[in-house]
Design a protein around this motif. Structure first.
Motif, mmCIF file in Angstrom:
data_model
loop_
_atom_site.group_PDB
_atom_site.id
_atom_site.type_symbol
_atom_site.label_atom_id
_atom_site.label_comp_id
_atom_site.label_asym_id
_atom_site.label_seq_id
_atom_site.Cartn_x
_atom_site.Cartn_y
_atom_site.Cartn_z
ATOM 1 N N GLN A 113 0.919 -1.315 -0.010
ATOM 2 C CA GLN A 113 -0.019 -0.062 0.034
ATOM 3 C C GLN A 113 0.958 1.203 -0.056
ATOM 4 O O GLN A 113 0.713 2.305 -0.652
ATOM 5 C CB GLN A 113 -1.024 -0.009 1.151
ATOM 6 N N LEU A 114 1.850 1.104 0.696
ATOM 7 C CA LEU A 114 2.976 2.407 0.894
ATOM 8 C C LEU A 114 3.669 2.601 -0.520
ATOM 9 O O LEU A 114 3.660 3.990 -1.015
ATOM 10 C CB LEU A 114 3.826 2.221 1.695
ATOM 11 N N GLN A 115 3.935 1.453 -0.967
ATOM 12 C CA GLN A 115 4.817 1.800 -2.320
ATOM 13 C C GLN A 115 3.522 2.241 -3.374
ATOM 14 O O GLN A 115 3.838 3.002 -4.342
ATOM 15 C CB GLN A 115 4.994 0.339 -2.884
ATOM 16 N N ALA A 116 2.300 1.670 -3.299
ATOM 17 C CA ALA A 116 1.214 2.467 -4.303
ATOM 18 C C ALA A 116 1.078 3.809 -3.975
ATOM 19 O O ALA A 116 0.877 4.664 -4.911
ATOM 20 C CB ALA A 116 -0.045 1.533 -4.323
ATOM 21 N N ARG A 117 1.183 4.122 -2.647
ATOM 22 C CA ARG A 117 0.751 5.462 -2.370
ATOM 23 C C ARG A 117 1.916 6.271 -2.730
ATOM 24 O O ARG A 117 1.935 7.551 -3.177
ATOM 25 C CB ARG A 117 0.911 5.682 -0.915
ATOM 26 N N GLU A 118 3.213 5.762 -2.714
ATOM 27 C CA GLU A 118 4.705 6.452 -3.169
ATOM 28 C C GLU A 118 4.397 6.798 -4.439
ATOM 29 O O GLU A 118 4.683 7.967 -5.158
ATOM 30 C CB GLU A 118 5.747 5.533 -2.865
ATOM 31 N N GLN A 119 3.770 5.792 -5.317
ATOM 32 C CA GLN A 119 3.685 6.011 -6.912
ATOM 33 C C GLN A 119 2.898 7.012 -7.277
ATOM 34 O O GLN A 119 3.046 8.057 -7.837
ATOM 35 C CB GLN A 119 3.517 4.538 -7.546
ATOM 36 N N GLU A 120 1.664 7.090 -6.465
ATOM 37 C CA GLU A 120 0.791 8.071 -6.532
ATOM 38 C C GLU A 120 1.349 9.582 -6.221
ATOM 39 O O GLU A 120 1.188 10.391 -7.181
ATOM 40 C CB GLU A 120 -0.321 7.851 -5.779
ATOM 41 N N LEU A 121 2.166 9.495 -5.162
ATOM 42 C CA LEU A 121 2.639 10.670 -4.778
ATOM 43 C C LEU A 121 3.790 11.071 -5.790
ATOM 44 O O LEU A 121 3.815 12.340 -6.323
ATOM 45 C CB LEU A 121 3.424 10.479 -3.337
ATOM 46 N N LEU A 177 7.270 21.036 -2.150
ATOM 47 C CA LEU A 177 7.614 21.033 -0.864
ATOM 48 C C LEU A 177 6.922 20.231 0.189
ATOM 49 O O LEU A 177 7.456 19.499 1.050
ATOM 50 C CB LEU A 177 7.787 22.582 -0.345
ATOM 51 N N GLU A 178 5.564 20.306 -0.144
ATOM 52 C CA GLU A 178 4.633 19.647 0.996
ATOM 53 C C GLU A 178 4.816 17.979 0.852
ATOM 54 O O GLU A 178 4.791 17.440 1.456
ATOM 55 C CB GLU A 178 3.096 20.258 0.691
ATOM 56 N N THR A 179 4.880 17.895 -0.682
ATOM 57 C CA THR A 179 4.929 16.243 -0.918
ATOM 58 C C THR A 179 6.397 15.683 -0.389
ATOM 59 O O THR A 179 6.504 14.702 -0.137
ATOM 60 C CB THR A 179 4.702 16.110 -2.330
ATOM 61 N N THR A 180 7.417 16.619 -0.681
ATOM 62 C CA THR A 180 8.819 16.109 0.150
ATOM 63 C C THR A 180 8.553 15.644 1.305
ATOM 64 O O THR A 180 9.313 14.977 1.907
ATOM 65 C CB THR A 180 9.823 17.288 -0.288
#
Length: 291
Positions: A131-139, A151-154
């Motif tokens: 789930q975190l990896q999917a979330r990272e891809q989305e990010l 900046l916020e996403t970083t």
């Protein structure tokens, strides 16, 4: 008249002599029969004495056999007692090994339950990682699409990477713990197999001891039966010897009576010879007087 009287007396004397002669012949025949019977009884006594010696030797041999059998019986009883103690010790060891095997089985079951729970937690962590990896891809896509919120996403990315690292370290620790648990499980399985083999071996030893104990009990029963038979034979031999002794005593008493009768017959024979000599002398004197 004197001559007639003497003739009558002589006739009476000759008749009496004939009677005495017949009695003596009868007595001699009886004496000969008694002598033959005495010889037969003496032969029987000798045979009975030989038989008595043979029976005494047999009795001594049977006594030695009974002594050896009693010693063997005592030895077998001691061996049976040792076998009983060994059997009891083996049973105690078997109970201890069975208890240890049950404890090991329960411990293995508990470890398997713990392993299953750890596997469930690892699956949950892997799902969270996915789930975190999917979330990272989305990010990442959102970072590419929206440059305004870099900046916020970083900040979020750094936070999520820290969480991800923490989750990776937790996953590594869980994997290490799972490896150690699997190793402990394998060791316990090997120990359980060894205990099962040892239990089977103890069962085989127990069966062999029980078979050996059964054989020893059968041999003891056979020896007791043989000892009873030998005792019965010994009692019969003793009774036969007693009967032989009684028969020997009766033969000895009969021999004594026969000797007494023979001595009395000899005395009667001597007296009759004296009477015959006297009668011959009187007959010769009467013949001289007649002449």
């Amino acid at each position: 008249s004197t001559v007639q009287k003497q003739r009558q007396e002589l006739q009476l004397l000759t008749a009496e002599l004939k009677d005495r002669d017949e009695e003596l012949s009868d007595m001699v025949a009886v004496h000969q029969r008694q002598l033959l019977a005495w010889k037969e009884d003496r032969q029987k006594i000798l045979m009975l004495a030989e038989r008595c010696n043979f029976l005494n030797n047999e009795l001594n041999k049977r006594n030695e056999t009974i002594k050896s059998l009693t010693k063997k019986l005592k030895l077998l009883e001691s061996q049976q007692n040792d076998s009983k103690t060994t059997l009891e010790n083996t049973q105690h060891e078997f109970k201890d090994v069975s208890q240890e095997a049950t404890d090991t089985a329960l411990h293995c079951q508990a470890l398997e339950e713990k392993n299953q729970s750890l596997q469930g937690s690892v699956l949950e962590l892997s799902a969270k990682t996915g789930q975190l990896q999917a979330r990272e891809q989305e990010l990442l896509t959102m970072l590419k699409m929206k440059d305004e919120v870099i900046l916020e996403t970083t900040d979020h990315i750094t936070e999520f990477t820290c969480k991800f690292r923490n989750l990776e370290s937790a996953l590594r620790a869980a994997k290490a713990e799972e490896f150690s648990l699997n190793k402990e499980k394998q060791d316990l399985k090997l120990r359980l197999r060894e205990l099962i083999l040892e239990t089977n071996k103890l069962n085989d030893d127990l069966c062999e001891k029980m078979k050996e104990n059964k054989k020893q009990q059968e041999e003891i029963l056979h020896l007791r039966q043989e000892n009873g038979c030998l005792r019965n034979e010994l009692v019969l031999t003793v009774e036969t010897a007693k009967r032989m002794e009684q028969l020997l005593q009766s033969v000895k008493s009969k021999q004594a009576r026969t000797d007494m009768e023979l001595s009395s017959l000899r005395q009667i024979y001597i007296k009759q010879q004296c009477d015959l000599q006297f009668l011959h002398g009187s007959l010769e004197s009467s013949q001289e007087l007649r002449q």
